[in-house]
Scaffold this motif. Structure first.
Motif, short mmCIF file in Angstrom:
data_model
loop_
_atom_site.label_atom_id
_atom_site.label_comp_id
_atom_site.label_asym_id
_atom_site.label_seq_id
_atom_site.Cartn_x
_atom_site.Cartn_y
_atom_site.Cartn_z
N TYR A 1 5.86 -23.49 -2.88
CA TYR A 1 5.48 -24.89 -3.39
C TYR A 1 5.77 -25.79 -2.45
O TYR A 1 4.99 -26.90 -2.19
CB TYR A 1 6.23 -24.93 -4.72
CG TYR A 1 5.58 -23.99 -5.96
CD1 TYR A 1 4.39 -23.96 -6.21
CD2 TYR A 1 6.53 -23.01 -6.16
CE1 TYR A 1 4.00 -22.98 -7.08
CE2 TYR A 1 6.15 -22.16 -7.14
CZ TYR A 1 5.01 -22.08 -7.65
OH TYR A 1 4.53 -21.14 -8.53
N VAL A 2 6.83 -25.75 -1.86
CA VAL A 2 7.65 -26.74 -0.86
C VAL A 2 6.41 -26.82 0.47
O VAL A 2 6.25 -27.75 0.74
CB VAL A 2 8.86 -26.64 -0.49
CG1 VAL A 2 9.39 -27.70 0.73
CG2 VAL A 2 9.90 -26.70 -1.54
N GLY A 3 6.10 -25.52 0.94
CA GLY A 3 5.25 -25.35 2.01
C GLY A 3 3.91 -25.87 1.64
O GLY A 3 3.24 -26.75 2.53
N GLY A 4 3.42 -25.62 0.48
CA GLY A 4 2.22 -26.39 -0.10
C GLY A 4 2.04 -27.77 0.00
O GLY A 4 1.12 -28.48 0.22
N LEU B 1 4.10 -29.67 1.85
CA LEU B 1 3.97 -30.29 3.10
C LEU B 1 2.54 -30.47 3.60
O LEU B 1 2.28 -31.63 4.16
CB LEU B 1 4.75 -29.40 3.95
CG LEU B 1 6.38 -29.46 3.89
CD1 LEU B 1 7.04 -28.72 4.77
CD2 LEU B 1 6.86 -30.91 4.06
N ILE B 2 1.74 -29.35 3.54
CA ILE B 2 0.43 -29.50 4.07
C ILE B 2 -0.29 -30.42 3.18
O ILE B 2 -1.44 -30.81 3.62
CB ILE B 2 -0.17 -28.09 4.39
CG1 ILE B 2 -1.34 -28.11 5.29
CG2 ILE B 2 -0.60 -27.40 2.65
CD1 ILE B 2 -1.03 -28.46 6.53
N ALA C 1 3.52 -30.48 11.72
CA ALA C 1 4.21 -29.99 12.72
C ALA C 1 5.16 -29.01 12.32
O ALA C 1 5.18 -27.88 12.69
CB ALA C 1 5.26 -30.95 13.58
N ILE C 2 5.75 -29.18 11.14
CA ILE C 2 6.36 -27.94 10.63
C ILE C 2 5.39 -26.82 10.35
O ILE C 2 5.84 -25.69 10.49
CB ILE C 2 7.15 -28.52 9.26
CG1 ILE C 2 8.35 -29.29 9.69
CG2 ILE C 2 7.55 -27.33 8.62
CD1 ILE C 2 9.01 -29.73 8.26
N TRP C 3 4.26 -27.02 9.76
CA TRP C 3 3.49 -25.99 9.18
C TRP C 3 2.88 -25.27 10.63
O TRP C 3 2.54 -24.05 10.56
CB TRP C 3 2.17 -26.50 8.57
CG TRP C 3 1.32 -25.55 8.08
CD1 TRP C 3 -0.10 -25.03 8.56
CD2 TRP C 3 1.49 -24.93 6.96
NE1 TRP C 3 -0.45 -24.31 7.68
CE2 TRP C 3 0.31 -24.19 6.48
CE3 TRP C 3 2.45 -25.02 5.83
CZ2 TRP C 3 -0.08 -23.29 5.44
CZ3 TRP C 3 2.08 -24.20 4.73
CH2 TRP C 3 0.96 -23.37 4.45
N MET C 4 2.62 -26.02 11.78
CA MET C 4 2.11 -25.32 13.01
C MET C 4 3.23 -24.50 13.60
O MET C 4 3.06 -23.31 14.14
CB MET C 4 1.55 -26.31 13.81
CG MET C 4 0.36 -27.36 13.66
SD MET C 4 -0.25 -28.16 15.09
CE MET C 4 -0.34 -27.09 16.53
#
Length: 291
Positions: free
Chosen positions: A115-118, A120-121, A169-172
């Motif tokens: 959920y945190v990753g989602g 972020l994007i 940038a974190i996602w990449m």
């Protein structure tokens, strides 16, 4: 190579498909490069020729005075240095935070990770115009309460750009870190490295192409941004993207000088991309395969 057992009709279809694919790619390439050609082309024309609406794509005259007059009309050097400072500092801060965040998402399994990753994007889906006014009011409140000036300052606009650059940038970088086998870190830790030492001595050097690609993306976004800079970066910190607009005055527009300034501003970005082309391309391709 086409297999020998293919029938003539299959060979014909394959060739037609290749021609169609190349035609589509050529059309997209022309569509993408034509604005750049039009910018350079108009930089060698007079203001009256541009305003006259001449649709000719080939110019017989060569009006180079635009590249001389643009320095006298607008202080482009100061604006370029402001953009360079803002973009460079934003890239450095965003990469530092993104390296730690991307590594954490790649190596650790914690509650709410998905959920945190989602989230972020998901921040990239919010239009910047919706955040402009709240961000401006927040900076005004901080100035009134704490006394820290964030509007029309380097720290303010860098904070804004970093806020928007870090999530993507974190996602990449997360994808790039996923391609590095954890066994390399385990071997380094067996040899006596701590977690941070393994990160900075093993993981980050291996992820250098991905970091270069991400840094290039962040730098270009910060260098070319217009919306927030038009409101929060005026005065002594005016970037080049806003300073070029000074060629447009109330009574007349200096289109030739503006196109010349835009062309000159594009050259350093192209040089940076050419110099770092190899690590950027490697980074863009390495992040798509997980080991």
């Amino acid at each position: 190579m086409i297999p020998s057992e293919w029938s003539p009709s299959e060979r014909t279809k394959d060739r037609l498909f290749d021609l169609a694919a190349k035609g589509v790619l050529l059309t997209i390439l022309i569509w993408a490069l034509f604005p750049i050609y039009w910018m350079v082309f108009n930089s060698f024309r007079t203001r009256f020729e541009i305003a006259g609406g001449d649709p000719s794509l080939v110019e017989n005259s060569f009006h180079y005075r635009n590249y001389i007059d643009m320095w006298q009309r607008v202080d482009l050097v100061e604006y370029f240095m402001n953009s360079l400072i803002i973009a460079s500092v934003t890239t450095a801060i965003a990469l530092f935070i993104a390296c730690l965040g991307g590594y954490a998402f790649s190596r650790y399994r914690f509650p709410g990770r998905r959920y945190v990753g989602g989230s972020l994007i998901g921040t990239q889906l919010i239009p910047g115009i919706l955040i402009l006014l709240p961000m401006f009011m927040l900076f005004r409140t901080i100035h009134d309460v704490v006394g820290v000036q964030l509007i029309n300052t380097y720290q303010g606009i860098i904070f804004v750009y970093t806020t928007f650059a870090v999530p993507f940038a974190i996602w990449m970088l997360r994808g790039f870190f996923d391609t590095i086998p954890p066994s390399l870190e385990e071997a380094a830790r067996v040899d006596g490295c701590t977690r941070f030492q393994a990160l900075f001595r093993v993981v980050l050097p291996l992820a250098a192409p991905g970091i270069a690609a991400t840094g290039m993306f962040v730098f270009l976004v910060a260098f070319n941004e217009v919306l927030f800079a038009s409101v929060m970066a005026r005065g002594d910190v005016t970037p080049l993207s806003i300073g070029i607009q000074q060629f447009m005055e109330r009574d007349q527009n200096y289109w030739g000088e503006m196109m010349a300034a835009s062309t000159v501003a594009t050259v350093p970005i192209l040089l940076i991309f050419v110099l770092f082309q190899k690590p950027i391309v490697e980074g863009l391709t390495e992040g798509g395969v997980k080991q």
